[in-house]
Design an enzyme around this catalytic site. Sequence first.
Site, short mmCIF file in Angstrom:
data_model
loop_
_atom_site.label_atom_id
_atom_site.label_comp_id
_atom_site.label_asym_id
_atom_site.label_seq_id
_atom_site.Cartn_x
_atom_site.Cartn_y
_atom_site.Cartn_z
N LYS A 58 0.84 -1.21 0.00
CA LYS A 58 0.00 0.00 0.00
C LYS A 58 0.87 1.25 0.00
O LYS A 58 0.61 2.21 -0.72
CB LYS A 58 -0.93 -0.02 1.22
CG LYS A 58 -2.05 -1.06 1.09
CD LYS A 58 -2.78 -1.35 2.40
CE LYS A 58 -3.76 -2.50 2.22
NZ LYS A 58 -4.38 -2.96 3.46
N GLN A 102 -3.85 -1.55 9.74
CA GLN A 102 -3.82 -2.87 9.12
C GLN A 102 -4.41 -3.89 10.11
O GLN A 102 -4.03 -3.93 11.27
CB GLN A 102 -2.36 -3.25 8.77
CG GLN A 102 -2.24 -4.55 8.02
CD GLN A 102 -2.92 -4.52 6.65
OE1 GLN A 102 -2.84 -3.53 5.92
NE2 GLN A 102 -3.61 -5.60 6.30
N ASP A 125 -10.16 3.97 4.75
CA ASP A 125 -10.35 2.53 4.57
C ASP A 125 -11.81 2.14 4.86
O ASP A 125 -12.20 0.99 4.67
CB ASP A 125 -9.40 1.79 5.53
CG ASP A 125 -9.08 0.37 5.07
OD1 ASP A 125 -9.23 0.09 3.87
OD2 ASP A 125 -8.69 -0.46 5.92
#
Length: 297
Positions: A58, A102, A125
């Site tokens: 990412k 994450q 996200d």
Amino acid sequence: MPHTQTARLMDGTGLARKILDHSAAMATAITRQTGTPPCLATVLVGDDPASATYVRMKRARCEKAGIASRHLHLPATTTTAELVDAITSLSEDPEVHGILLQHPVGAHIDERAAFEAIAPHKDVDGVTMRSFAAMSFGLPGFVSCTPGGIMRLLDHYDVELAGKRAVVVGRSAILGKPAGMLLLARDATVTYCHSRTRDLESIVREADVLVAAVGRPGFIRGEDIKVGAVVIDAGYSPGNLGDVDFDGAVTRARLITPVPGGVGPMTIAMLLSQTADAAALQSGLAPAELVPPSSPE
Ligand code: NAP
């Protein structure tokens, strides 16, 4: 009678490239107008190699698109309170426009509490309750990246959703559940299946649009795909294995995502796209006006 039709592949790699190009153009425009590039903060807890790889990928994509990234690597022993504090600091930092935690984080951490420390305007996200609610009510906000990517793919291939029977197999907070809500918002008739669903196969057989989000290779049998269905395989297991028996499904479906190269690349593309949008909005710029609307679709 046997079906010999071969489905058209839905090219997530190609569409993701267009979205990434558009995000890079946005980043250039934002940097030109504000003097600073969009910045995504990534937070990794512990040393799980797969998670570390995902974060590295990412960040590398961000760099390529002209989006800065700031990485916070915390030890596996980090407590919920410490993680919440760290994320709260990022939420308050004006130089950070988007935050990615994450996951999964360690079992000893209250993951929901950590997610909720992400300020909604930096939730690129799409993991907070606020983002889920906004998405479900059709209000402005960021969508969960994989479901958002699925919708972009469906739109790119002009899949009609209104009145169609959509079946989502899987109900996780980041994938199955939001995918169903987005399909519902587009007037599909949505059924969720999960580990307690009875006679799952007969429900799958009725799907005009099927989203598989289970995490079990080949779980959806080709013979259960309705002829002419649109099949989105969001599953990913080691060895590039999706949830759908591709060889069986491809002879019955009208459109199908390959694994890899279908849903996967769309997830990162959505993350970068939403980071660019977040940076624009936080700088008082209108995302839609920054880059000519020739792209990405
Ligand atoms: P998850 O949190 O483990 O959820 C799996 C879902 O599948 C659960 O809702 C579970 O039902 C359901 N399920 C499990 N066994 C089942 C069975 N035998 N019959 C029916 N339903 C069953 O997983 P996730 O995070 O949503 O991820 C799902 C898959 O998508 C994984 O392969 C993951 O790697 C992949 N994924 C891909 C991307 C991407 O970018 N391509 C992003 C995220 C995830 P219950 O709720 O009843 O337990």
